[in-house]
Scaffold this active site. Structure first.
Site, mmCIF file in Angstrom:
data_model
loop_
_atom_site.group_PDB
_atom_site.id
_atom_site.type_symbol
_atom_site.label_atom_id
_atom_site.label_comp_id
_atom_site.label_asym_id
_atom_site.label_seq_id
_atom_site.Cartn_x
_atom_site.Cartn_y
_atom_site.Cartn_z
ATOM 1 N N ASP A 1 -64.615 -40.897 2.569
ATOM 2 C CA ASP A 1 -64.191 -40.379 3.969
ATOM 3 C C ASP A 1 -65.305 -39.937 4.756
ATOM 4 O O ASP A 1 -66.476 -39.545 4.032
ATOM 5 C CB ASP A 1 -63.366 -39.265 4.372
ATOM 6 C CG ASP A 1 -63.631 -38.008 3.589
ATOM 7 O OD1 ASP A 1 -64.086 -37.950 2.564
ATOM 8 O OD2 ASP A 1 -63.482 -36.798 4.490
ATOM 9 N N GLU B 1 -63.020 -35.235 1.872
ATOM 10 C CA GLU B 1 -63.752 -34.162 1.344
ATOM 11 C C GLU B 1 -64.348 -33.544 2.698
ATOM 12 O O GLU B 1 -64.649 -32.291 2.923
ATOM 13 C CB GLU B 1 -65.245 -34.759 0.743
ATOM 14 C CG GLU B 1 -66.082 -33.644 0.230
ATOM 15 C CD GLU B 1 -67.233 -33.250 1.343
ATOM 16 O OE1 GLU B 1 -68.085 -32.758 0.904
ATOM 17 O OE2 GLU B 1 -67.394 -34.079 2.202
#
Length: 403
Positions: free
Chosen positions: A80, A173
């Site tokens: 991400d 994350e």
């Protein structure tokens, strides 16, 4: 496909995580597009156990080709990117043979040397940026590309000796959840490295302790002409809360191992509002004190406005130095690997956290090493191609040290 071509491919796959949907994993469905791509590429490389689990994590392994490896070692990066500033629709550009000076972006903006003097370290190199309207996403798609390049090298060079190698790519994350549902047992490695740092040479085994908080505020709306003694403006409550946090303890006023409070989002109107933020500190004692301070702000506002405020707060991760200090060979081997390829190691605490923070406390000691990127989370983000190539060389040597 080179590490550059992998990187250019991955950054053009949208993967911003969504902090407003953090009870679901992945928080944004678009992350699954990159996850599926990586599984397909790993399978094509011959990693037969490559898979994506129900939470969007990607796992794969390469069996050892030596009879008595020292340890099994893993490499982890997150898929991400941040959503703000704009994290989707990335259009990368490659400046070949950087000659120095400010870098023009297609948006009309510049990455200026006066603002980012580290550019002077990369004269003559090839530099990747976005077009200036979005982030680039080197945090952490440079890490993803570097790990995938390592995998491709290992499977195409059977003479290269190695122990068992695990690779994993995590969702979410950037919103603090990357390690939360990571299956350490299934990953099956003794140790790991997150490839999620920035400047070439960076090695981090100390992180912040992190917590997130949300104040939920309820107001009473009434016509302002007759509001005296009756209106409770949730926006005013939000302002009182924000003003209660010390100006000298914000991200923009602290450095090194100094902790901070960071108000990350304010939303709402007269009837309801929300104030979101995070707490960070390297010291566990100071971390607990900061959380107590947030509770103190809550209690003061609640006393003044009964039944109009609630607080949600939870720990996100802890300083992984507490774990890694007992497995310091991980840091020493990374330092040695960098020196062997002519990179000066920069061992320093990170003013943030990585998946390695949570993973270390789940039984997988996991320091963080560089990707080569600069200016993460900003429109001025860039990564030199030669730095990414150096990181791949560093990873190869780390693999050999555990063979």
């Amino acid at each position: 496909m080179s590490v550059l071509h992998k990187f250019l491919k991955y950054v053009q796959i949208d993967t911003p995580s969504d902090a407003q949907n953090d009870k679901v994993m992945p928080s944004s469905a678009c992350q699954l597009n990159l996850a599926k791509t990586l599984v397909e590429e790993l399978l094509a490389l011959g990693l037969k156990d490559a898979r994506m689990d129900k939470n969007g994590y990607v796992y794969a392994s390469i069996p050892a080709n030596t009879p008595t490896p020292k340890a099994s070692i893993g490499f982890i990066a997150h898929m991400d990117v941040v959503s703000q500033p704009k994290g989707y629709g990335v259009k990368p550009q490659v400046l070949k043979g950087y000659k120095g000076g400010d870098i023009p972006l297609l948006s009309g903006e510049y990455i200026r040397v006066n603002d980012f003097p580290a550019l002077n370290n990369y004269i003559g190199q090839d530099i990747v940026t976005s077009d200036g309207t979005t982030i680039l996403g080197a945090d952490d798609k440079a890490g993803v590309a570097e790990i995938m390049e390592l995998v491709e090298f290992i499977v195409t060079h059977p003479e290269f000796e190695h122990g068992k190698i695990g690779v994993a790519f995590t969702p979410d994350e950037e919103i603090g959840n990357g390690a939360s549902r990571f299956d350490v047992a299934s990953f099956g490695c003794d140790f790991a490295y997150t490839v999620d740092g920035e400047e070439i040479g960076e090695i981090c085994y100390e992180t912040f302790n992190g917590a997130a908080f949300t104040f939920n505020l309820s107001g009473v709306n009434i016509h302002p002409g007759v509001a005296k003694g009756k209106m409770i403006n949730a926006v005013v409550l939000a302002n009182e809360i924000i003003s209660a946090f010390p100006e000298a303890e914000r991200p923009e006023t602290t450095e090194g191992v100094e902790g901070y409070y960071f108000i990350t989002e304010v939303s709402g109107g007269v009837e309801s509002a929300k104030v979101c933020g995070i707490v960070r500190d390297h010291s566990k004692e100071e971390f607990e004190r900061r959380k107590a301070f947030v509770n103190g702000v809550y209690n003061a506002v609640r006393k003044k406005y009964p039944n109009k405020v609630s607080l949600e707060m939870h720990d996100q991760y802890y300083n992984c130095a507490e774990v890694i200090k007992n497995h310091f060979h991980l840091v020493e081997n990374a330092v040695s690997a960098m020196q062997e390829v002519g990179v000066k190691p920069i061992v320093q605490p990170i003013r943030g956290g990585t998946d390695g923070s949570g993973l270390s406390f789940k039984g997988l000691p996991c320091p963080n090493i560089c990707t080569g990127g600069h200016n993460a989370h900003g429109l001025n983000e860039f990564v030199p191609v030669q730095s990414m190539e150096k990181v791949v060389e560093i990873l190869k040597i780390i693999v050999q040290k555990y063979a």
